[in-house]
Design a protein around this motif. Structure first.
Motif, PDB file in Angstrom:
ATOM      1  N   GLY A  41       0.818  -1.198   0.000  1.00 43.28           N
ATOM      2  CA  GLY A  41       0.000   0.000   0.000  1.00 43.28           C
ATOM      3  C   GLY A  41       0.853   1.249   0.000  1.00 43.28           C
ATOM      4  O   GLY A  41       2.083   1.184   0.082  1.00 43.28           O
ATOM      5  N   ILE A  42       0.170   2.374  -0.091  1.00 49.81           N
ATOM      6  CA  ILE A  42       0.834   3.678  -0.098  1.00 49.81           C
ATOM      7  C   ILE A  42       0.207   4.530   1.001  1.00 49.81           C
ATOM      8  O   ILE A  42      -1.023   4.702   1.033  1.00 49.81           O
ATOM      9  N   ILE A  43       1.027   5.040   1.900  1.00 48.83           N
ATOM     10  CA  ILE A  43       0.532   5.899   2.975  1.00 48.83           C
ATOM     11  C   ILE A  43       0.043   7.198   2.355  1.00 48.83           C
ATOM     12  O   ILE A  43       0.764   7.872   1.623  1.00 48.83           O
ATOM     13  N   GLU A  44      -1.218   7.538   2.648  1.00 52.80           N
ATOM     14  CA  GLU A  44      -1.847   8.734   2.082  1.00 52.80           C
ATOM     15  C   GLU A  44      -1.950   9.872   3.094  1.00 52.80           C
ATOM     16  O   GLU A  44      -1.964  11.034   2.722  1.00 52.80           O
ATOM     17  N   GLY A  45      -2.079   9.535   4.382  1.00 50.35           N
ATOM     18  CA  GLY A  45      -2.241  10.585   5.387  1.00 50.35           C
ATOM     19  C   GLY A  45      -2.790  10.035   6.685  1.00 50.35           C
ATOM     20  O   GLY A  45      -2.675   8.846   6.976  1.00 50.35           O
ATOM     21  N   VAL A  46      -3.424  10.936   7.455  1.00 54.50           N
ATOM     22  CA  VAL A  46      -3.993  10.594   8.756  1.00 54.50           C
ATOM     23  C   VAL A  46      -5.432  11.097   8.789  1.00 54.50           C
ATOM     24  O   VAL A  46      -5.720  12.213   8.356  1.00 54.50           O
ATOM     25  N   SER A  47      -6.330  10.259   9.305  1.00 58.24           N
ATOM     26  CA  SER A  47      -7.743  10.636   9.376  1.00 58.24           C
ATOM     27  C   SER A  47      -7.982  11.638  10.507  1.00 58.24           C
ATOM     28  O   SER A  47      -7.102  11.876  11.339  1.00 58.24           O
ATOM     29  N   THR A  48      -9.180  12.183  10.560  1.00 60.52           N
ATOM     30  CA  THR A  48      -9.532  13.110  11.642  1.00 60.52           C
ATOM     31  C   THR A  48      -9.551  12.417  12.994  1.00 60.52           C
ATOM     32  O   THR A  48      -9.512  13.076  14.022  1.00 60.52           O
ATOM     33  N   HIS A  49      -9.584  11.093  12.988  1.00 66.70           N
ATOM     34  CA  HIS A  49      -9.557  10.317  14.233  1.00 66.70           C
ATOM     35  C   HIS A  49      -8.161   9.797  14.562  1.00 66.70           C
ATOM     36  O   HIS A  49      -7.997   8.982  15.472  1.00 66.70           O
ATOM     37  N   GLY A  50      -7.160  10.235  13.789  1.00 69.84           N
ATOM     38  CA  GLY A  50      -5.774   9.867  14.068  1.00 69.84           C
ATOM     39  C   GLY A  50      -5.341   8.527  13.504  1.00 69.84           C
ATOM     40  O   GLY A  50      -4.278   8.018  13.850  1.00 69.84           O
ATOM     41  N   LYS A  51      -6.143   7.956  12.644  1.00 68.99           N
ATOM     42  CA  LYS A  51      -5.783   6.669  12.053  1.00 68.99           C
ATOM     43  C   LYS A  51      -4.982   6.883  10.773  1.00 68.99           C
ATOM     44  O   LYS A  51      -5.202   7.844  10.036  1.00 68.99           O
ATOM     45  N   LEU A  52      -4.053   5.967  10.520  1.00 70.89           N
ATOM     46  CA  LEU A  52      -3.224   6.021   9.322  1.00 70.89           C
ATOM     47  C   LEU A  52      -4.052   5.591   8.117  1.00 70.89           C
ATOM     48  O   LEU A  52      -4.687   4.539   8.142  1.00 70.89           O
ATOM     49  N   ILE A  53      -4.054   6.396   7.072  1.00 65.88           N
ATOM     50  CA  ILE A  53      -4.797   6.084   5.856  1.00 65.88           C
ATOM     51  C   ILE A  53      -3.823   5.522   4.828  1.00 65.88           C
ATOM     52  O   ILE A  53      -2.833   6.164   4.476  1.00 65.88           O
ATOM     53  N   ILE A  54      -4.110   4.291   4.381  1.00 64.52           N
ATOM     54  CA  ILE A  54      -3.255   3.615   3.399  1.00 64.52           C
ATOM     55  C   ILE A  54      -4.114   3.201   2.209  1.00 64.52           C
ATOM     56  O   ILE A  54      -5.189   2.620   2.368  1.00 64.52           O
ATOM     57  N   ASN A  55      -3.611   3.495   1.017  1.00 64.34           N
ATOM     58  CA  ASN A  55      -4.268   3.071  -0.213  1.00 64.34           C
ATOM     59  C   ASN A  55      -3.760   1.663  -0.525  1.00 64.34           C
ATOM     60  O   ASN A  55      -2.593   1.478  -0.860  1.00 64.34           O
ATOM     61  N   THR A  56      -4.633   0.662  -0.386  1.00 62.09           N
ATOM     62  CA  THR A  56      -4.271  -0.735  -0.603  1.00 62.09           C
ATOM     63  C   THR A  56      -4.993  -1.265  -1.840  1.00 62.09           C
ATOM     64  O   THR A  56      -5.759  -0.541  -2.478  1.00 62.09           O
ATOM     65  N   GLU A  57      -4.776  -2.528  -2.128  1.00 61.13           N
ATOM     66  CA  GLU A  57      -5.482  -3.172  -3.247  1.00 61.13           C
ATOM     67  C   GLU A  57      -6.998  -3.118  -3.040  1.00 61.13           C
ATOM     68  O   GLU A  57      -7.769  -3.150  -3.990  1.00 61.13           O
ATOM     69  N   LYS A  58      -7.429  -3.051  -1.783  1.00 59.00           N
ATOM     70  CA  LYS A  58      -8.854  -2.998  -1.442  1.00 59.00           C
ATOM     71  C   LYS A  58      -9.392  -1.566  -1.400  1.00 59.00           C
ATOM     72  O   LYS A  58     -10.529  -1.342  -1.030  1.00 59.00           O
ATOM     73  N   GLY A  59      -8.550  -0.592  -1.721  1.00 58.93           N
ATOM     74  CA  GLY A  59      -8.953   0.804  -1.655  1.00 58.93           C
ATOM     75  C   GLY A  59      -8.368   1.473  -0.415  1.00 58.93           C
ATOM     76  O   GLY A  59      -7.471   0.929   0.234  1.00 58.93           O
TER      77      GLY A  59
END
Length: 107
Positions: A76-94
């Protein structure tokens, strides 16, 4: 001597003395850091804080391999951090959000 934060961006841990050649009063430095952190976190624009934090994420925008709690690897590719502090990753599943320490970056 005041040093801009951008001048201190390094890729490995190092001491301020090694970077600047200056001996620092550690108590004075601690108070300076705490005062600045208080100011920063009391700002009302939390979106700006998250955006600034996001720009400094390690391996952001680069293809990476991760390990989930079941010891399964995924890409996956790290995209950022959500408003709840979770790491957002673009994976094969989206786009997926992950809690702190719920996955491991493999490198």
């Amino acid at each position: 001597t005041e040093i801009e934060a951008s001048e201190l961006l390094i890729h490995k841990a190092a001491s301020l003395k090694k970077i600047t050649g200056i001996n620092y009063d550690l108590n004075e430095l601690l108070h300076y850091l705490v005062d600045n952190l208080k100011y920063y976190f009391n700002q009302q624009d939390h979106n700006l804080q998250r955006e600034l934090y996001s720009t400094l994420l390690f391996r952001k925008g680069k293809p990476s391999t991760f390990l989930n709690p079941q010891n399964e690897s995924f890409s996956g590719i790290i995209e950022g951090v959500s408003t709840h502090g979770k790491l957002i990753i673009n994976t094969e599943k989206g786009l997926q959000e992950f809690d702190l320490k719920s996955i491991q970056l493999m490198y």
